[in-house]
Motif scaffolding. Structure first.
Motif, PDB file in Angstrom:
ATOM      1  N   VAL A 323      38.321  35.346  59.990  1.00  0.00           N
ATOM      2  CA  VAL A 323      37.679  35.814  58.760  1.00  0.00           C
ATOM      3  C   VAL A 323      36.905  34.774  58.307  1.00  0.00           C
ATOM      4  CG1 VAL A 323      38.552  36.228  56.452  1.00  0.00           C
ATOM      5  CG2 VAL A 323      39.978  37.184  58.243  1.00  0.00           C
ATOM      6  N   ALA A 327      32.929  35.104  57.372  1.00  0.00           N
ATOM      7  CA  ALA A 327      32.387  34.934  55.902  1.00  0.00           C
ATOM      8  C   ALA A 327      31.356  33.910  56.050  1.00  0.00           C
ATOM      9  CB  ALA A 327      33.594  34.504  55.052  1.00  0.00           C
ATOM     10  N   ALA A 332      30.089  34.605  52.239  1.00  0.00           N
ATOM     11  CA  ALA A 332      31.135  35.355  51.541  1.00  0.00           C
ATOM     12  C   ALA A 332      32.367  34.294  51.092  1.00  0.00           C
ATOM     13  CB  ALA A 332      31.862  36.607  52.316  1.00  0.00           C
ATOM     14  N   GLY A 335      38.250  36.615  52.743  1.00  0.00           N
ATOM     15  CA  GLY A 335      38.225  37.750  53.254  1.00  0.00           C
ATOM     16  C   GLY A 335      39.671  38.084  53.900  1.00  0.00           C
ATOM     17  N   TRP A 354      41.426  34.627  50.184  1.00  0.00           N
ATOM     18  CA  TRP A 354      41.313  35.969  49.532  1.00  0.00           C
ATOM     19  C   TRP A 354      42.567  36.015  48.321  1.00  0.00           C
ATOM     20  CZ3 TRP A 354      38.580  40.376  50.447  1.00  0.00           C
ATOM     21  CH2 TRP A 354      38.998  41.542  49.937  1.00  0.00           C
ATOM     22  N   ALA A 414      35.854  43.982  47.454  1.00  0.00           N
ATOM     23  CA  ALA A 414      35.540  44.008  49.048  1.00  0.00           C
ATOM     24  C   ALA A 414      33.781  44.391  49.036  1.00  0.00           C
ATOM     25  CB  ALA A 414      36.321  45.082  49.578  1.00  0.00           C
ATOM     26  N   TYR A 415      33.233  43.518  49.951  1.00  0.00           N
ATOM     27  CA  TYR A 415      31.947  43.494  49.974  1.00  0.00           C
ATOM     28  C   TYR A 415      31.526  44.395  51.186  1.00  0.00           C
ATOM     29  CZ  TYR A 415      27.228  41.557  50.955  1.00  0.00           C
ATOM     30  OH  TYR A 415      25.867  41.794  51.337  1.00  0.00           O
ATOM     31  N   VAL A 430      37.695  43.639  59.413  1.00  0.00           N
ATOM     32  CA  VAL A 430      37.751  42.568  58.669  1.00  0.00           C
ATOM     33  C   VAL A 430      37.079  42.822  57.227  1.00  0.00           C
ATOM     34  CG1 VAL A 430      36.397  40.330  58.265  1.00  0.00           C
ATOM     35  CG2 VAL A 430      37.406  40.785  60.481  1.00  0.00           C
ATOM     36  N   LEU A 431      37.628  42.406  56.317  1.00  0.00           N
ATOM     37  CA  LEU A 431      37.024  42.892  54.852  1.00  0.00           C
ATOM     38  C   LEU A 431      36.812  41.391  54.303  1.00  0.00           C
ATOM     39  CD1 LEU A 431      39.591  45.539  53.476  1.00  0.00           C
ATOM     40  CD2 LEU A 431      37.507  45.956  54.576  1.00  0.00           C
ATOM     41  N   LEU A 432      35.343  41.358  54.013  1.00  0.00           N
ATOM     42  CA  LEU A 432      34.873  40.104  53.349  1.00  0.00           C
ATOM     43  C   LEU A 432      34.882  40.470  51.753  1.00  0.00           C
ATOM     44  CD1 LEU A 432      32.117  39.058  55.718  1.00  0.00           C
ATOM     45  CD2 LEU A 432      34.535  38.336  55.415  1.00  0.00           C
ATOM     46  N   ALA A 433      34.977  39.354  50.942  1.00  0.00           N
ATOM     47  CA  ALA A 433      34.955  39.297  49.689  1.00  0.00           C
ATOM     48  C   ALA A 433      33.384  39.272  49.173  1.00  0.00           C
ATOM     49  CB  ALA A 433      35.443  38.188  49.017  1.00  0.00           C
TER      50      ALA A 433
END
Length: 694
Positions: A323, A327, A332, A335, A354, A414-415, A430-433
């Motif tokens: 993550v 990021a 970011a 995440g 996160w 989530a971006y 993978v979820l990035l902020a």
């Protein structure tokens, strides 16, 4: 005609550079860069002649500025002569900034002759001096980065020319700086500028003697450094001009303008430097407008590999490192990594900064009739999902048409979602902020994230494989123990079967009943021991090697075997050895049973006790079919390898393990068709002596 003595050095410089022009022209047709070099030599010679003749300051100043412009043009033509896809767009800004300073010099030089007679020219002179300082500093920055970023093969040919050019601008920088601080001392230093330029002539000759092209490539880092240095020089020059303006008498209006400009600079710096959003915005704009590519791929790849590599115990969990690696690419703040589980769903596999509640996908997202088509689309097209665009309706139409799941879009923090694909299968997401300054992603972002996603997927798949292997090894260990126990149970069943058959005939015999009870107690104890060995830590805690009388152990071990085969116990039966009685009995039982299985009915199995004062030797000898050397060497003591039909292939393996555990050794001699001898070697012991194995 008489020449001013102070300017003899300028005449020398003019002659040397005129000779360089003639030499280059004599060499014949030249490339565009070499023609520019000839022009630079000619203008340098012209400036030196004008300085030697004591020409008007305007003419000398114009010649000096034009000379510097042509030198900058030469560096620019060389720096941009490579392949178009290797050029940095920001490089143009670096050269344009220095050229702009020189252009201001041209304008400022011609101001005094055109100015009204009553105009105070002190500020103009100070500004011109500062522009000369800034121009010389900018030229030095360009020379430094040009040589530092040149390809190694061309540095040897350009070294002398770059040294000469750096020497000219370094002398100018010191001259104008001293003149700004002390005009009288500056005039004395200026008298020897001609000599400084003349000293550069031989260096230029050495640098121009080779026809090898000067090959150059400036990196993004070097371009940023050049812009930064030029910005710093410009800042100090502007501050110096403003300070000069504010010192002048009667400059209230100009002073007010200077204060306003100074306030704008300070407020701008205070707004940009502390604000992460402003810095992110500036970074995006600079990368977009000044560079051919948004990313320095070498730097990004090295950083990504360094982040996800290493040992988990030292650098943290792999999921969090994956993550963080993504990021860092998109700036970011955090995440979460979702990994695929055995139930065809997604679960949290790593978190980095996160702060919000973890994303909680529903179970079976890949088998859900509604969501399955979307994930098939993501895998087939290797899509990078811009979640802001999917929420707001401007995202890729293909992604919106595939029907993104609601649980993925309902989290506003989530971006972007980056799928991790291995063997055309989604193994993670993978979820990035949202970064401080979010922007739409472009093709370059998608390409970099896809490539990095494959690398991260490989690392994650390897970790999953290692965990599955460790789990399989634990099951294999359990199965191995169970196989050994099944082998021992088979021997116990044979012993109890023999006991039950004899009980029908000898049940009335008191001695038989006593032996039967002892045998049953021994069998129960062995069964309890077998159950204990099935536990995760399957070893008996009471196993100890101690002084053991061999006659008792060996007699009991072979007693059950004698019913079906002739087994003879020979040798010194009164010997004592350091051993664990139960383990030794079990090992002897395995070896004797193997010997019986390998022998014909009329061939006895011999168990012989021997040795000397230090060692006890127990031989188990048969005259059976034997084993070939290759089997003895490579397979005999491996589990599940057997020469018998239906054999477990465990007896010899477990026998050796038991002997080694009590500090002994097991050797074997065998020849095909002649029989086998197993030899157990144990430490000798005196009766009653208690020892523990090492």
């Amino acid at each position: 005609m008489s020449f001013p003595e102070a300017h003899y050095s300028s005449y020398l410089a003019a002659i040397l550079f005129a000779l360089l022009v003639a030499w280059q022209l004599f060499k014949g047709p030249r490339t565009a860069a070499q023609r520019t070099l000839i022009g630079a030599f000619a203008l340098t010679s012209l400036w030196a002649w004008l300085d030697a003749l004591g020409a008007a300051d305007v003419l000398t100043g114009l010649a000096e500025t034009l000379r510097n412009l042509v030198w900058i043009g030469l560096l620019h033509s060389l720096a941009t002569s490579g392949e178009p896809d290797r050029r940095q767009k920001g490089l143009k800004l670096v050269y344009a900034s220095v050229a702009g300073v020189l252009g201001l010099q041209l304008v400022t030089v011609i101001v005094p002759p055109l100015a009204p007679a009553d105009m105070d020219l002190a500020t103009v002179s100070t500004t011109l001096n500062l522009l000369h300082i800034l121009g010389a500093a900018g030229g030095l920055v360009l020379v430094h980065n040009f040589y530092g970023q040149a390809e190694p093969g061309s540095r040897s040919t350009m070294r002398y020319a770059m040294l000469a050019l750096a020497w000219i601008w370094l002398y100018d920088l010191n001259y104008y700086t001293i003149a700004y601080l002390s005009p009288e001392l500056g005039a004395a230093v200026g008298d020897w500028r001609g000599l400084a330029v003349a000293a550069a002539g031989p260096l230029f000759a050495l640098g121009a003697r080779s026809d090898v092209a000067w090959r150059f490539r400036m990196s993004r880092a070097a371009t940023f450094q050049s812009l930064s240095l030029l910005g710093i020089c410009a800042y100090f020059a502007v501050m110096a001009v403003l300070a000069t303006v504010m010192r002048e008498e009667g400059g209230e209006v100009a002073g007010g303008v200077a204060v306003t400009l100074l306030t704008i600079l300070v407020v701008g710096a205070m707004a940009i430097l502390p604000s992460s959003r402003a810095r992110a915005w500036a970074k995006v704009k600079i990368a977009k407008h000044f560079f051919e590519h948004r990313y320095d791929y070498r730097t990004e790849w090295l950083r990504f590999t360094e982040t996800i590599g290493g040992d988990e115990g030292e650098r943290g969990a792999l999921g969090a490192r994956i993550v963080r690696a993504f990021a860092d690419m998109l700036d970011a703040p955090g995440g979460v990594l979702l990994v695929r589980d055995e139930h065809e769903g997604l679960r949290a596999g790593g978190v980095w900064n996160w702060g919000a509640r973890l994303v909680d996908p529903p179970a079976g997202v890949f088998t859900n009739e509604r969501e399955a088509p979307f994930w098939e689309h993501v895998v087939a097209e290797t899509r990078i999902l811009e979640l802001n665009g999917l929420r707001e309706g401007w995202g890729d139409p293909r992604d919106r048409a595939a029907g993104p799941p609601s649980w993925l879009l309902e989290r506003d923090e989530a971006y972007v979602a980056i799928p991790l694909l291995a063997d055309r299968q989604l193994i993670g997401l993978v979820l990035l902020a949202q970064p401080d300054y979010s922007r739409p992603l472009d093709w370059e972002d998608f390409d970099l994230l896809r490539t990095a996603g494959r690398q991260a997927a490989s690392a994650l798949a390897e970790k999953v494989s290692q965990e599955a292997l460790a789990k399989a090894q634990r099951f294999e260990e359990f199965n191995r123990r169970f196989a050994f126990i099944m082998h021992d149970i088979k021997n116990l069943v044979s012993q109890l079967s023999l006991l039950s058959r004899n009980a029908e005939r000898h049940a009335d015999n008191p001695e038989f009943r006593a032996d039967m009870v002892a045998t049953l107690k021994s069998s129960v104890a062995k069964m309890n021991d077998l159950l204990a060995r099935l536990a995760p830590q399957g070893t008996r805690p009471d196993k100890k090697a101690r002084a053991t009388r061999l006659d008792d152990v060996l007699s009991f071990a072979i007693a059950a075997k004698r019913a079906d085969h002739d087994v003879r116990l020979l040798g010194d039966r009164e010997r004592w050895a350091v051993a664990d009685a139960a383990s030794l009995e079990q090992a002897i039982g395995h070896l004797v049973q193997n010997a019986i299985d390998a022998s014909s009915k009329d061939k006895p199995v011999i168990v012989r006790i021997g040795g000397d004062d230090g060692d006890v030797v127990i031989d188990v000898i048969d005259e059976g079919h034997g084993m070939d050397p290759d089997f003895v060497r490579s397979r005999l003591f491996e589990p599940f390898a057997s020469t018998k039909d239906g054999g477990f292939g465990i007896g010899a393996y477990e026998a050796r393990a038991l002997i080694l555990a009590m500090g002994g050794r097991l050797d074997v001699e065998s020849r095909a068709g002649e029989g086998t001898r197993f030899t157990i070697r144990l430490a000798a012991a005196a009766p009653g002596e208690l020892r523990k194995s090492a």
